[in-house]
Structure formats: C-alpha cells, structure tokens
Design a protein around this motif. Structure first.
Motif, short mmCIF file in Angstrom:
data_model
loop_
_atom_site.label_atom_id
_atom_site.label_comp_id
_atom_site.label_asym_id
_atom_site.label_seq_id
_atom_site.Cartn_x
_atom_site.Cartn_y
_atom_site.Cartn_z
N ASP A 76 0.84 -1.20 0.00
CA ASP A 76 0.00 0.00 0.00
C ASP A 76 0.88 1.26 0.00
O ASP A 76 2.05 1.20 0.41
CB ASP A 76 -0.86 -0.03 1.27
N ASP A 77 0.31 2.36 -0.44
CA ASP A 77 0.91 3.70 -0.28
C ASP A 77 2.33 3.81 -0.81
O ASP A 77 3.17 4.49 -0.19
CB ASP A 77 0.91 4.11 1.21
N GLU A 137 -3.88 5.20 -6.59
CA GLU A 137 -4.80 5.66 -5.55
C GLU A 137 -4.91 7.17 -5.57
O GLU A 137 -4.02 7.86 -6.07
CB GLU A 137 -4.24 5.29 -4.17
CA CA Z 1 -3.28 3.48 0.27
#
Ligand code: CA
Ligand code: C2E
Ligand code: CA
Ligand code: CA
Length: 256
Positions: free
Chosen positions: A162-163, A217
């Motif tokens: 993620d991220d 995202e």
């Molecule tokens: Ca994220």
C-alpha cells in the motif's frame, strides 16, 4: 473530548461487541478504456463511531489499536465483513474482488492461517481477495512476514504493498518481497512533474515484467485519471471514481 486511554478502552469494547462498521471504495480497470460501470474490486475500510466523539478516523484509532494489540482482530473482523458482502454480491451475479488492509505488525503464519480459514468457511475463492500491507515492514518484522506472505500467495491470495511513494519504500525493497500488486500513493498520483512520471512509469515497467498489478490511488481529478492511464497503471481508485460508501451506493454502480 475523550482521553486516549478511555478511547482505547472504548475501542476494545467496540471490537469485542462487534461495534465496528465498514465502507467500501470501488476500484476500476484503467486498461480497458473509460472507468465507468461496474467496479472490478472494492477496498473495505474500517469505520468507528464513538458514542461521545462521533466518527473517529482510522488515522486516529488504527495507531491506538496497534499499541493496544487490537489491530489483528480488527483486520480479521473487517476482512470477514468484506468477505460476507462480496459473497452476497457474487450470489446475485455481481462478481467483484475484495481488498482488505493488514498492518505488518501482525502478518505472521497464524494470521495467514486465520485468513485462509475464514475464506474457506465463508466460501470465497482466494483469487478474489487481496491483502494490502499498510506500511513498510521493519527489518525485524521481515522474516516472519515473508513466510506468512508466501503462505497467503500459495493459497491463491493477492498481496499488495500500500501507499507506495508515501514513505521511503523503494522499488528495490518492494522487488525483494513476495507480492503481486503495488498501490501508488495519492501523493504520486496527484504529482504532475517529470520526476513523478519517471518514478511511476519505472514501477509500472518493473511490475509488468514481474507480472504484478499497479493500482493508482487518490485519483481526484480528470487530470489525475488521465495521468494514471498514461503512466500505464492497471487500476484506479479515488474520489473522482468513487468515495468510500455503503452497500446500497456500491450496488448502484452496477446500474449505471
Ligand atoms: Ca493506500
Ligand atoms: P488506505 O489503506 O491508503 O486507504 C485509502 C484512504 O484514502 C481511505 O481513508 C480513503 O477514504 C482515502 N481516499 C480514497 N480516495 C481518496 C482520494 O481521492 N483523495 C483523498 N485525499 N483520499 C482518498 P480512510 O478510510 O480514512 O483510511 C485511512 C487509512 O486507515 C487507510 O489508508 C489504512 O491505512 C487505514 N485503515 C482503514 N481501514 C483499515 C483496516 O481495516 N485495517 C487497517 N490495518 N488499516 C485500516
Ligand atoms: Ca504502525
Ligand atoms: Ca489500503
């Protein structure tokens, strides 16, 4: 305002009494033209409404849960709610994948077995489920995590980092992990400069050669969307395409 000690007690109570709720944010394919109509996946996100303070954001309660060793239980409860929901959608002809978050602090073999057991009990094909690792694992966590990720992948689940781009994780670090997907953080998605273009196109090129998926995202504007498509991202997520929402609103997406 409730003190953080009381807040932790209240969170513990919410976890043990099934008081946490979830919302779903849709993800759309970007490699098949305009992202409209049905989502390919939903990310399940935890919500907690405190009786005095109202809605407490995950950025507040997840770190508290982390310190109170409640986050594994939360992640499993949230996953379970998501699995029950996509099962219901699948039964009514709406095949959609699920992504759920997991903190690296608890990604051990026990957690992996608990996840696999829940999928089996609920009756969800692991090919429909992605586990998103929410932060860069520290070197101490890595050995335990590697085995757990390998177990989850062997069972057929997808593992995402993620991220990417928010912290100091490099693509070289990512390439050393047993994963299948990279989520580009909104800070990179929303950056229009040549350096950000170069970072993301490099991640996409390396991911394509590894057979990984890249999800952009934080797509908030038509420019963010066009940029993510031009960079070669395979899927997109963000307020422009759909905010985190309840079950009824997600179901409306199939009617568009
Ligand atoms: Ca994220
Ligand atoms: P995340 O996993 O990166 O989840 C995406 C967050 O970005 C969500 O915030 C979502 O509402 C927000 N977001 C989505 N699209 C956009 C956009 O276009 N612009 C902007 N500015 N924001 C967008 P949320 O729900 O507040 O969650 C925050 C973080 O809390 C999550 O970030 C995740 O790290 C953590 N979290 C949420 N639920 C869980 C959970 O069940 N378990 C764990 N371990 N962490 C969770
Ligand atoms: Ca943490
Ligand atoms: Ca996530």
């Amino acid at each position: 305002m409730t003190t953080s000690e009381t807040l932790v007690q209240d969170l513990r109570e919410a976890v043990s009494s099934g008081g946490l709720t979830v919302v779903y944010q849709p993800q759309f394919a970007l490699d098949t033209g305009a992202p409209d109509g049905a989502p390919v996946a939903v990310e399940v996100l935890c919500r907690w409404t405190h009786e005095v303070d109202g809605e407490v954001p995950p950025s507040t309660f997840i770190p508290l849960a982390e310190d109170a060793l409640l986050v594994e239980e939360i992640d499993l409860q949230v996953l379970e709610q998501g699995l029950e929901q996509i099962l219901e959608w699948q039964r009514t002809g709406r095949a959609v994948e699920l992504a759920a978050n997991a903190s690296p602090s608890h990604i051990t073999l026990d957690y992996a077995e608990a996840v696999i057991a829940r999928l089996a009990v609920i009756g969800i094909d692991p090919a429909f489920v992605t586990i998103e690792i929410t932060e860069t694992p520290t070197p101490q966590l890595l050995p335990d995590m590697r085995g757990a990720l390998a177990r989850l992948r062997a069972a057929g689940l997808t593992i995402a980092i993620d991220d990417f781009g928010a912290g100091d994780t490099t693509i070289d670090m990512v390439e050393s992990l047993p994963i299948d997907e990279v989520k580009i953080d909104r800070s990179l998605t929303q950056r229009a400069d040549a350096a950000a273009d170069a970072i993301v196109t490099d991640v996409v090129a390396r991911s394509n050669s590894q057979g990984w998926r890249v999800v952009a995202e934080g797509i908030e504007t038509p420019e963010d969307l066009a940029r993510s498509i031009a960079r070669g991202c395979h899927r997109g997520q963000g307020y422009l395409l759909g905010k985190p929402m309840g079950v009824a609103e997600i179901e409306d997406l199939w009617l568009r």
